[in-house]
Design a protein around this motif. Structure first.
Motif, mmCIF file in Angstrom:
data_model
loop_
_atom_site.group_PDB
_atom_site.id
_atom_site.type_symbol
_atom_site.label_atom_id
_atom_site.label_comp_id
_atom_site.label_asym_id
_atom_site.label_seq_id
_atom_site.Cartn_x
_atom_site.Cartn_y
_atom_site.Cartn_z
ATOM 1 N N VAL A 49 0.822 -1.204 0.000
ATOM 2 C CA VAL A 49 0.000 0.000 0.000
ATOM 3 C C VAL A 49 0.857 1.256 0.000
ATOM 4 O O VAL A 49 0.376 2.341 -0.363
ATOM 5 N N THR A 50 2.132 1.154 0.372
ATOM 6 C CA THR A 50 3.017 2.322 0.302
ATOM 7 C C THR A 50 3.244 2.776 -1.138
ATOM 8 O O THR A 50 3.600 3.937 -1.375
ATOM 9 N N VAL A 51 3.040 1.867 -2.104
ATOM 10 C CA VAL A 51 3.163 2.253 -3.508
ATOM 11 C C VAL A 51 2.004 3.160 -3.928
ATOM 12 O O VAL A 51 2.136 3.973 -4.850
ATOM 13 N N LEU A 52 0.859 3.045 -3.252
ATOM 14 C CA LEU A 52 -0.315 3.849 -3.575
ATOM 15 C C LEU A 52 -0.428 5.116 -2.745
ATOM 16 O O LEU A 52 -1.262 5.969 -3.051
ATOM 17 N N VAL A 70 -7.513 -3.138 -1.810
ATOM 18 C CA VAL A 70 -7.291 -3.086 -3.253
ATOM 19 C C VAL A 70 -5.856 -3.453 -3.598
ATOM 20 O O VAL A 70 -5.582 -3.964 -4.696
ATOM 21 N N ALA A 71 -4.916 -3.231 -2.686
ATOM 22 C CA ALA A 71 -3.544 -3.683 -2.934
ATOM 23 C C ALA A 71 -3.482 -5.206 -3.002
ATOM 24 O O ALA A 71 -2.757 -5.776 -3.835
ATOM 25 N N PHE A 165 5.976 5.857 -3.512
ATOM 26 C CA PHE A 165 4.748 6.141 -4.240
ATOM 27 C C PHE A 165 4.984 6.035 -5.741
ATOM 28 O O PHE A 165 5.940 6.598 -6.284
ATOM 29 N N SER A 166 4.085 5.306 -6.435
ATOM 30 C CA SER A 166 4.159 5.125 -7.882
ATOM 31 C C SER A 166 2.904 5.714 -8.523
ATOM 32 O O SER A 166 1.800 5.182 -8.316
#
Length: 231
Positions: A49-52, A70-71, A165-166
């Motif tokens: 979730v850190t990517v979001l 959702v991740a 974050f992506s």
């Protein structure tokens, strides 16, 4: 002439062309796979979730819980689709006619299309910013092809040096969830109206069906659920 007696143990002719899949008993390897999948579902999404998470934004506890779900869905959707494609052509065709396998394959195709769309749009923007074709008056045209691609990858994958974050993952998973759910519902409707749909009988198809259903329920929960009060 006397009638011939029927042979004992002779195979009876099969009537009809539809055969039901025989349910195989669950074995130890199945229980081990389920245990590993549950462990990954619980432990991996809080890290993914850190990517979001945009470092410039704020998430309430409800938002964090929503995007953790959702991740997990975004992780298991392409994994199950790759497993379905790696099982062979016969199993892939059977899974594609199941409501479970078809939902995962359709969701993966939608995610791939969204990734391609976002990547090409950002690449075209970088080409325009660098005046690749000399369209901007007073600006020198750029002829090095590696620079726009590097700028695109840097802008989409990890745009912040102090965060994971992506923007690509956010635009595909969060903003593109409507397209993913639309693909899942569309393939279910096509299978139902054509009469080719099959119930998710094997364990693998059942897991795929629950992932597809999870996408639909998650989108409804995100758009309909009221915010929870903070105590």
């Amino acid at each position: 002439m006397p009638e011939e007696a029927p042979q004992v143990g002779a195979a009876r002719p099969v009537v009809g062309h539809r055969h039901r899949l025989r349910r195989r008993p669950y074995r130890l390897i199945h229980l081990m796979a389920i245990t590993a999948a549950v462990a990954l579902t619980i432990g991996l999404p809080p890290t993914l979730v850190t990517v979001l998470k945009n470092p410039r934004g704020y998430w309430s506890p409800q938002d964090r819980a929503t995007y953790i779900v959702v991740a997990a869905l975004a992780f298991w959707t392409p994994v199950l689709a790759l497993i379905a494609m790696a099982r062979g052509r016969v199993e892939l065709r059977r899974s594609a006619r199941s409501y479970g396998g078809a939902s995962v394959l359709a969701a993966t195709a939608a995610m791939t299309l969204l990734c391609t769309r976002v990547f090409l749009a950002t690449l075209a923007y970088e080409f325009h910013q660098l005046n690749w074709f000399g369209q901007i008056p007073g600006k020198k045209a750029t002829l090095w092809p590696g620079w726009p691609l590097e700028k695109t990858l840097g802008a989409l994958i990890f745009s912040h040096p102090d965060s994971y974050f992506s923007p690509l993952a956010w635009r595909v998973v969060a903003e593109g969830a409507e397209g993913i759910v639309a693909a899942i519902v569309a393939v279910w409707v096509v299978l139902a109206l054509s009469g080719k749909g099959r119930r998710p009988v094997p364990l693998f198809d059942q897991c795929c069906f629950f992932v597809g259903l999870g996408w639909v329920l998650w989108l409804l929960w995100r758009d309909v659920a009221p915010p929870l009060p903070l105590f």
